[in-house]
Design a protein around this motif. Sequence first.
Motif, PDB file in Angstrom:
ATOM      1  N   GLY A 123      -1.023 -42.895  33.101  1.00  0.00           N
ATOM      2  CA  GLY A 123      -0.712 -41.945  32.051  1.00  0.00           C
ATOM      3  C   GLY A 123      -0.208 -40.803  32.546  1.00  0.00           C
ATOM      4  O   GLY A 123      -0.674 -39.640  31.990  1.00  0.00           O
ATOM      5  N   GLN A 124       0.180 -40.881  33.735  1.00  0.00           N
ATOM      6  CA  GLN A 124       0.610 -39.565  34.399  1.00  0.00           C
ATOM      7  C   GLN A 124       2.057 -38.892  33.792  1.00  0.00           C
ATOM      8  O   GLN A 124       2.697 -39.943  33.358  1.00  0.00           O
ATOM      9  N   GLU A 125       2.027 -37.691  33.949  1.00  0.00           N
ATOM     10  CA  GLU A 125       3.293 -36.985  33.217  1.00  0.00           C
ATOM     11  C   GLU A 125       4.224 -37.049  34.465  1.00  0.00           C
ATOM     12  O   GLU A 125       4.039 -37.358  35.434  1.00  0.00           O
ATOM     13  N   GLN A 126       5.566 -37.234  33.766  1.00  0.00           N
ATOM     14  CA  GLN A 126       6.877 -37.325  34.967  1.00  0.00           C
ATOM     15  C   GLN A 126       6.650 -35.989  35.979  1.00  0.00           C
ATOM     16  O   GLN A 126       6.943 -36.437  37.161  1.00  0.00           O
ATOM     17  N   ALA A 127       6.441 -34.923  35.777  1.00  0.00           N
ATOM     18  CA  ALA A 127       5.931 -33.853  36.693  1.00  0.00           C
ATOM     19  C   ALA A 127       4.971 -34.231  37.818  1.00  0.00           C
ATOM     20  O   ALA A 127       5.248 -34.212  38.908  1.00  0.00           O
ATOM     21  N   ALA A 128       3.911 -35.071  37.455  1.00  0.00           N
ATOM     22  CA  ALA A 128       2.694 -35.534  38.424  1.00  0.00           C
ATOM     23  C   ALA A 128       3.430 -36.653  39.351  1.00  0.00           C
ATOM     24  O   ALA A 128       3.390 -36.567  40.499  1.00  0.00           O
TER      25      ALA A 128
END
Length: 216
Positions: A123-128
């Motif tokens: 579930g990580q965001e693209q920024a991470a």
Amino acid sequence: MTRPVLHDYFRSSAAYRVRIALNLKGIDYDSRPVNLAEGAQQAAAYRALNPQGLVPMLEIDDLRLTQSLSIAVYLDQKYPEPMLMPRDPADGAHVRAMALAVACDIHPLNNLRVLKYLKSELGQEQAAIDRWYAHWVVEGLVALEAMAAPRAGAFLFGNAPTLADVCLVPQLYNARRFSVPLDPYPTLRRADEAASALPAFAAAHPDRVAQEEVAK
Ligand SMILES: N[C@@H](CCC(=O)N[C@@H](CS)C(=O)NCC(=O)O)C(=O)O
């Protein structure tokens, strides 16, 4: 010999390595695209050929070879000129260490399936995910610059391309795609520039491969 078949994807840096190695050895081959963006590597028919469900896979000499470095070493042993691995054991160990620093310590952490897992399963965001990508590339390139600098010439080792350059060029292509600054790595940039000017490397570039696909 029957014409070799490379199961390939234009943006795959592991397949890019094998395209370069084949070109350096002057081996003509047919390319069979496996569309990683569409998940074609997971198809049962492809997994029957390569149980890892990864590209590249090379059909050559009645063999099915997987793993880009294993393929490159096979080609170097079977077709010794021009050499990809210095024959001197100490020089060979140095070149292999640089190749493995890319292929084992940078690339696997940033592979498509790893980035997808970070997003879909964790579930990580693209920024991470972008931070993850840049972190491992930077850590790896800092080390590779220090490894290469003392014994580099125009290329990562001396004045002819080796397996280390075969791994470097696709990795820097990838880093540029993800906007990782390359200024801190003068030795790597010099080798990348020298190698990319060679026809064997230029013909293997993802843009060239993609254009050829469109032209078919
Ligand atoms: N260690 C392997 C790595 C192969 C690999 O990871 N290939 C990637 C493309 S660069 C792939 O097929 N990825 C498919 C996926 O992640 O699902 C090699 O050097 O051949």
